[in-house]
Design a protein around this motif. Structure first.
Motif, PDB file in Angstrom:
ATOM      1  N   MET A   1      28.003  23.321  -6.909  1.00  0.00           N
ATOM      2  CA  MET A   1      27.912  24.403  -7.894  1.00  0.00           C
ATOM      3  C   MET A   1      28.004  23.830  -9.314  1.00  0.00           C
ATOM      4  SD  MET A   1      27.711  27.382  -9.135  1.00  0.00           S
ATOM      5  CE  MET A   1      27.346  28.156  -7.578  1.00  0.00           C
ATOM      6  N   LEU A   2      29.132  23.196  -9.623  1.00  0.00           N
ATOM      7  CA  LEU A   2      29.343  22.629 -10.963  1.00  0.00           C
ATOM      8  C   LEU A   2      29.774  21.179 -10.793  1.00  0.00           C
ATOM      9  CD1 LEU A   2      29.290  23.605 -13.935  1.00  0.00           C
ATOM     10  CD2 LEU A   2      31.728  24.085 -13.719  1.00  0.00           C
ATOM     11  N   GLU A   3      29.122  20.299 -11.500  1.00  0.00           N
ATOM     12  CA  GLU A   3      29.388  18.866 -11.328  1.00  0.00           C
ATOM     13  C   GLU A   3      29.526  18.174 -12.680  1.00  0.00           C
ATOM     14  OE1 GLU A   3      27.302  14.880  -9.323  1.00  0.00           O
ATOM     15  OE2 GLU A   3      26.316  16.838  -9.205  1.00  0.00           O
ATOM     16  N   VAL A   4      30.571  17.371 -12.792  1.00  0.00           N
ATOM     17  CA  VAL A   4      30.770  16.504 -13.952  1.00  0.00           C
ATOM     18  C   VAL A   4      30.400  15.092 -13.507  1.00  0.00           C
ATOM     19  CG1 VAL A   4      32.469  15.555 -15.540  1.00  0.00           C
ATOM     20  CG2 VAL A   4      32.598  17.957 -14.880  1.00  0.00           C
ATOM     21  N   LYS A   5      29.446  14.485 -14.189  1.00  0.00           N
ATOM     22  CA  LYS A   5      28.898  13.212 -13.725  1.00  0.00           C
ATOM     23  C   LYS A   5      29.010  12.138 -14.804  1.00  0.00           C
ATOM     24  CE  LYS A   5      24.749  11.489 -11.370  1.00  0.00           C
ATOM     25  NZ  LYS A   5      23.370  11.865 -10.924  1.00  0.00           N
ATOM     26  N   ASN A   6      29.906  11.192 -14.559  1.00  0.00           N
ATOM     27  CA  ASN A   6      30.093  10.037 -15.449  1.00  0.00           C
ATOM     28  C   ASN A   6      30.298  10.440 -16.908  1.00  0.00           C
ATOM     29  OD1 ASN A   6      27.575   8.867 -13.369  1.00  0.00           O
ATOM     30  ND2 ASN A   6      29.614   7.963 -13.333  1.00  0.00           N
ATOM     31  N   VAL A   7      31.162  11.440 -17.103  1.00  0.00           N
ATOM     32  CA  VAL A   7      31.392  11.987 -18.436  1.00  0.00           C
ATOM     33  C   VAL A   7      32.471  11.216 -19.191  1.00  0.00           C
ATOM     34  CG1 VAL A   7      32.457  13.959 -19.636  1.00  0.00           C
ATOM     35  CG2 VAL A   7      30.531  14.316 -18.085  1.00  0.00           C
ATOM     36  N   SER A   8      32.176  10.871 -20.425  1.00  0.00           N
ATOM     37  CA  SER A   8      33.156  10.280 -21.341  1.00  0.00           C
ATOM     38  C   SER A   8      33.198  11.119 -22.611  1.00  0.00           C
ATOM     39  CB  SER A   8      32.785   8.832 -21.687  1.00  0.00           C
ATOM     40  OG  SER A   8      32.866   8.002 -20.550  1.00  0.00           O
ATOM     41  N   LEU A  62      26.444  19.280 -14.733  1.00  0.00           N
ATOM     42  CA  LEU A  62      25.343  19.869 -13.978  1.00  0.00           C
ATOM     43  C   LEU A  62      25.765  21.203 -13.372  1.00  0.00           C
ATOM     44  CD1 LEU A  62      24.300  16.669 -11.967  1.00  0.00           C
ATOM     45  CD2 LEU A  62      23.371  17.434 -14.152  1.00  0.00           C
ATOM     46  N   TYR A  63      24.847  22.173 -13.401  1.00  0.00           N
ATOM     47  CA  TYR A  63      25.048  23.445 -12.715  1.00  0.00           C
ATOM     48  C   TYR A  63      23.924  23.582 -11.706  1.00  0.00           C
ATOM     49  CZ  TYR A  63      25.691  28.417 -11.815  1.00  0.00           C
ATOM     50  OH  TYR A  63      25.903  29.625 -11.201  1.00  0.00           O
ATOM     51  N   ASN A  64      24.286  23.668 -10.425  1.00  0.00           N
ATOM     52  CA  ASN A  64      23.287  23.677  -9.344  1.00  0.00           C
ATOM     53  C   ASN A  64      22.302  22.516  -9.487  1.00  0.00           C
ATOM     54  OD1 ASN A  64      24.315  25.833  -7.912  1.00  0.00           O
ATOM     55  ND2 ASN A  64      23.019  27.352  -8.917  1.00  0.00           N
ATOM     56  N   GLY A  65      22.845  21.362  -9.850  1.00  0.00           N
ATOM     57  CA  GLY A  65      22.040  20.144  -9.918  1.00  0.00           C
ATOM     58  C   GLY A  65      21.258  19.937 -11.189  1.00  0.00           C
ATOM     59  N   VAL A 149      30.911  31.035 -11.808  1.00  0.00           N
ATOM     60  CA  VAL A 149      32.048  30.180 -12.174  1.00  0.00           C
ATOM     61  C   VAL A 149      32.946  30.920 -13.151  1.00  0.00           C
ATOM     62  CG1 VAL A 149      32.769  27.989 -13.199  1.00  0.00           C
ATOM     63  CG2 VAL A 149      30.671  28.087 -11.833  1.00  0.00           C
ATOM     64  N   LEU A 150      34.234  31.023 -12.821  1.00  0.00           N
ATOM     65  CA  LEU A 150      35.216  31.611 -13.736  1.00  0.00           C
ATOM     66  C   LEU A 150      36.138  30.500 -14.220  1.00  0.00           C
ATOM     67  CD1 LEU A 150      37.115  34.950 -13.387  1.00  0.00           C
ATOM     68  CD2 LEU A 150      38.328  32.890 -14.088  1.00  0.00           C
ATOM     69  N   LEU A 151      36.201  30.331 -15.533  1.00  0.00           N
ATOM     70  CA  LEU A 151      37.048  29.318 -16.156  1.00  0.00           C
ATOM     71  C   LEU A 151      38.188  30.015 -16.885  1.00  0.00           C
ATOM     72  CD1 LEU A 151      34.230  27.117 -17.753  1.00  0.00           C
ATOM     73  CD2 LEU A 151      35.310  26.799 -15.521  1.00  0.00           C
ATOM     74  N   ALA A 152      39.407  29.529 -16.700  1.00  0.00           N
ATOM     75  CA  ALA A 152      40.567  30.164 -17.342  1.00  0.00           C
ATOM     76  C   ALA A 152      41.458  29.101 -17.975  1.00  0.00           C
ATOM     77  CB  ALA A 152      41.363  30.979 -16.325  1.00  0.00           C
ATOM     78  N   ASP A 153      41.853  29.353 -19.217  1.00  0.00           N
ATOM     79  CA  ASP A 153      42.714  28.430 -19.961  1.00  0.00           C
ATOM     80  C   ASP A 153      44.099  29.055 -20.112  1.00  0.00           C
ATOM     81  OD1 ASP A 153      43.719  26.392 -21.471  1.00  0.00           O
ATOM     82  OD2 ASP A 153      42.411  26.692 -23.190  1.00  0.00           O
ATOM     83  N   GLU A 154      45.080  28.555 -19.371  1.00  0.00           N
ATOM     84  CA  GLU A 154      46.464  29.050 -19.406  1.00  0.00           C
ATOM     85  C   GLU A 154      46.540  30.582 -19.286  1.00  0.00           C
ATOM     86  OE1 GLU A 154      49.046  27.291 -19.197  1.00  0.00           O
ATOM     87  OE2 GLU A 154      48.574  25.303 -19.969  1.00  0.00           O
ATOM     88  N   PRO A 155      45.937  31.162 -18.244  1.00  0.00           N
ATOM     89  CA  PRO A 155      45.860  32.629 -18.166  1.00  0.00           C
ATOM     90  C   PRO A 155      47.201  33.319 -17.945  1.00  0.00           C
ATOM     91  CG  PRO A 155      45.120  31.659 -16.113  1.00  0.00           C
ATOM     92  CD  PRO A 155      45.295  30.526 -17.087  1.00  0.00           C
ATOM     93  N   THR A 156      48.226  32.568 -17.523  1.00  0.00           N
ATOM     94  CA  THR A 156      49.553  33.177 -17.307  1.00  0.00           C
ATOM     95  C   THR A 156      50.566  32.719 -18.346  1.00  0.00           C
ATOM     96  OG1 THR A 156      50.243  31.410 -15.784  1.00  0.00           O
ATOM     97  CG2 THR A 156      49.129  33.320 -14.819  1.00  0.00           C
ATOM     98  N   GLY A 157      50.113  31.980 -19.355  1.00  0.00           N
ATOM     99  CA  GLY A 157      51.020  31.362 -20.318  1.00  0.00           C
ATOM    100  C   GLY A 157      51.869  32.333 -21.106  1.00  0.00           C
TER     101      GLY A 157
END
Length: 210
Positions: A1-8, A62-65, A149-157
């Protein structure tokens, strides 16, 4: 679904500080992920890269490749991902149901029922709601989108323990019942223990804890 590839990724200051160093990670539908790590380790930066709010110095997301830059980051943010923030990011001059309708075309009333917001609150200004209620509205708004894709940043903080537990259950339900990929950045040990998979960012690398 979601891929991080050799990221700097590094901040272009007087002295380059490497935040992410040749990181590769795959994320799948139906799984609830948490990302932990020390303050300043790059958790929010990593989430920003997944969301298309920032771009990698090297590598690709990548999203779905397909590289998310191919159709454009605006397209990625509009169609592929939805976001939930610690401070809710609701439109403060709109009502509860108006905020949810901004998220997408899904039935706002049904979503509010799903997240436990009663009908008596639907036409209230969101500032009249408690913090826990506002976070539920923020999740409903995210679910109004067709994004997988649901992304959450400190949703219970900002929430007390009981309310935080209710939000965690909503996030788990989003992954397990709705089949979405849920990725949460958190400092909360309790939240991370509830995840299906836990990743840690440390010294520029991403480790699988569980």
């Amino acid at each position: 679904m979601l891929e991080v590839k050799n990221v700097s990724y590094y901040y272009k200051t007087k002295r380059e500080k490497m935040i992410l160093n040749d990181v590769s990670v795959n994320f799948e539908n139906g799984i609830f992920y948490t990302i932990i790590g020390p303050s300043g380790s790059g958790k929010t930066t990593f989430l920003s890269l997944l969301a298309g709010l920032d771009t990698a110095i090297k590598g690709e997301v990548l999203y779905n490749g397909e590289d998310i830059t191919k159709k454009g980051l605006n397209y990625h943010r509009r169609h592929n991902i939805s976001l939930v923030f610690q401070n809710y990011n609701l439109i403060d001059y709109l009502t509860t149901i108006e905020n949810v309708k901004l998220g997408g075309n899904q039935d706002a009333e049904e979503l509010l029922k799903e997240v436990g917001i009663g009908k008596e609150y639907w036409n209230r200004n969101v500032l009249q709601l408690s913090g826990g209620q506002q976070q539920r509205v923020a999740i409903a708004r995210a679910l109004a989108s067709d994004a997988q894709v649901l992304l959450a940043d400190e949703p219970t903080g900002n929430l007390d323990e009981r309310t935080a537990d209710e939000i965690i259950e909503l996030l788990k339900k989003t992954a397990h019942d709705l089949g979405k990929c849920v990725i949460v950045v958190t400092h909360s040990k309790h939240l991370s223990e509830e995840a299906d998979k836990v990743l840690e960012i440390k010294d520029g690398a991403v480790y699988s804890i569980r």
